[in-house]
Design an enzyme around this catalytic site. Structure first.
Site, PDB file in Angstrom:
ATOM      1  CB  SER A   1      97.972  44.641 -11.082  1.00  0.00           C
ATOM      2  OG  SER A   1      97.362  45.166  -9.945  1.00  0.00           O
TER       3      SER A   1
ATOM      4  CG  ASP B   1      95.164  43.200  -6.417  1.00  0.00           C
ATOM      5  OD1 ASP B   1      94.715  44.067  -7.198  1.00  0.00           O
ATOM      6  OD2 ASP B   1      96.381  43.056  -6.197  1.00  0.00           O
TER       7      ASP B   1
HETATM    8 MG    MG Z   1      95.809  44.567  -8.802  1.00  0.00          MG
END
Ligand code: MG
Length: 455
Positions: free
Chosen positions: A97, A245
């Site tokens: 991430s 995200d």
């Molecule tokens: Mg992420």
């Protein structure tokens, strides 16, 4: 092991140190056992260690009889959306991430791309720790199939949303700069913005995993994007983390906003589109600005533990219109219950196209709060729980919420104290109506806990 974190969202470590192929294959086999050797989809971000991780987990999954769908490089939300559409039994996204470039990891999801809940996580760890891995016989070992259209599937879904109208966006054609940190959003995000009818300027949209800035899209890491927005006279700047995200917004004046504004502005837009005005879900550590937005629309805000999985659970329970975190990870239930920086792009493009005002004017309407965030390095997790216990005892006569870590509220200000799930640190964060008040509150608690390492 300092550089290995097994948390609510998955496993993270440093390749060459803690993420060795044997460990990865074993973890993948444990997950393959967890899904009974079913059908799995695997996507990865652009980190240069991604291919190594992929080969190791493919071996682990195939050994337990899984049919493996290889979605290649794609964002976490894209991988999980396709997992839902194809109704697979599980998904793994290979990503760390927003963590620095040397990190990588695995994020697990169960059937239809849903995030694991507490029961699932306990079961998976039992299989892993007790080595209850069930290998397939030679004739049942799995096979790999390639999926080439993950990005297009996700884009088509976003374009079909009732609150997104590319005709309205095309007519206005907002000029946008998109910074994907050369991560997993590098292909899908410019493509989606073009399909929506935006005028698109790309910054760091080469999916090669060489991160030219910190992968966490915090305002102080987005200098290049801010400059380009001003130089090109763009209407807005967008920035993702490495697996896309999250979304951070830069105003037309070149000011990078914290992810709290992504949450608040997206909530305002989604509530304005919702006929039955239900509710909003955020974590205990998300800014109070979302409360002000929800109040304007007359809906309640529900708070969950920190982490996408917990937000998703609470959103389903409360039938939320939108949910997310102050990090800029926002969930849109019509697409799925997972943070989706790609859908969030379309929401902001629509918001800009429908408004006569620039994004900075929308921001100015939101009452201002100030946050202070620090962390204290610790030696072990045991130490964290002792520190937390004595803190609660010391402040037992004050307003304390223990939904996740400790939240101590004093009037208009609050401070959160929480051990990190992914790093050996305790995070201390505060919010108040002035920066001084927020800083002072944070400092007071840091002094009580120990020495701050870095902001
Ligand atoms: Mg992420």
């Amino acid at each position: 092991m300092e550089n290995l974190m097994i948390s609510a969202s998955g496993v993270r470590g440093v390749a060459g140190e803690t993420l060795d192929p044997a460990f990865l294959a074993k973890f993948a086999s444990a997950f393959g056992t967890f899904v009974n050797g079913g059908k799995m989809i695997i996507g990865r971000d652009t980190r240069r260690t991604g291919e190594m991780l992929k080969q190791a987990i493919f071996a682990g999954l195939l050994a337990t009889g899984c049919e493996v769908l290889d979605a290649g490089i794609c964002p976490t939300p894209t991988n999980l959306f396709v997992a839902g559409q194809l109704q697979v039994d599980g998904a793994i996204t290979i990503t760390a991430s927003h963590n620095p470039i040397e990190w990588n990891g695995l994020e697990f999801a169960k059937a239809n791309g849903e995030l694991l809940d507490e029961t699932d996580r306990t079961r998976l760890m039992e299989i892993f720790d007790a080595e209850k891995i069930e290998l397939a016989s030679w004739d049942k070992v799995g096979v790999v199939k390639k999926i080439d259209d993950a990005v297009d599937r996700h884009i088509d879904k976003i374009l079909s949303l009732p609150y997104i109208d590319e005709k309205i966006i095309s007519a206005k054609s907002p000029k946008v700069v998109i910074d994907c940190v050369n991560g997993a959003g590098s292909v899908i995000s410019p493509k989606l913005l073009n399909r929506l009818g935006c005028e698109v300027i790309e910054l760091y949209c080469v999916p090669d995993g060489n991160f030219p800035r910190a992968p966490e899209p915090t305002p102080d890491s987005l200098e290049d994007l801010c400059e380009l927005v001003v130089a090109k006279k763009a209407d807005v700047g967008f920035a993702h983390d490495a697996d896309a995200d999250r979304l951070t917004i830069v105003t037309e004046k070149g000011k990078a906003l914290s992810g709290e504004y992504t949450m608040a502005l997206a909530a305002d837009f989604m509530l304005s589109k919702s006929s039955d005005k239900r509710s909003v879900t955020v974590t205990v550590s998300t800014s109070q600005i979302v409360e002000d937005v929800a109040r304007k629309h007359g809906v309640p805000v529900y708070r969950s533990k920190v982490g996408c999985g917990f937000v998703a659970e609470k959103m389903r329970e409360t039938n939320a219109v939108i949910g997310g975190e102050g990090t800029g990870g926002i969930m849109f239930p019509e697409v799925h219950y997972t943070a989706d920086g790609i859908t969030c792009l379309a929401v902001f493009a629509q918001m800009l196209a429908e408004s006569d005002r620039p994004i900075s004017a929308m921001v100015d309407e939101i009452p201002e709060y100030f946050m202070s965030k620090q962390k204290v390095e610790i030696e072990s997790k045991n130490m964290a729980s002792e520190m937390m216990e004595s803190f609660v005892k010391k402040h037992s006569d004050e307003t304390i919420d223990l939904t996740d870590g400790i939240k101590l509220t004093r009037g208009n200000s609050w401070v959160g104290v929480r051990p990190s799930g992914t790093e050996p640190v305790i995070r201390v964060f505060s919010e108040a109506r002035t920066q001084n008040e927020a800083d002072d509150f944070c400092r007071e608690i840091i002094n009580e806990l120990g020495r701050p390492c870095r902001p």
